[in-house]
Design a protein around this motif. Structure first.
Motif: not given
Length: 79
Positions: A12-18, A29-35
């Protein structure tokens, strides 16, 4: 420790990846911070269990199905 993952979408946020992790019970599947993604892998907690070539690891966030710990094949975990 790190577990191999596959990026499958954006959060949902630009810094997040599924991301998708192959587990003993099937893909999760899970959502994590791209960093937190490095070389197609994600940092996980030290395995809290072992059984028949699988490791029980704790994920940094809850999966879409509500799991915090998942059984993964030992081959997708690196130090």
């Amino acid at each position: 420790m790190r577990v191999k993952i596959e990026e499958v979408g954006t959060g949902q946020h630009p810094s997040e990846k599924i991301v998708k992790i192959e587990t003993k019970e099937g893909p999760e599947q899970l959502v994590v911070d791209q960093r937190s993604i490095e070389n197609h892998s994600l940092d996980v907690g030290y395995p809290v269990g072992q059984h028949n070539g699988h490791l029980l690891v704790e994920l940094p966030r809850e999966t879409f199905r509500g799991a915090w710990r998942v059984w993964v094949d030992r081959g997708i975990v690196t130090a």
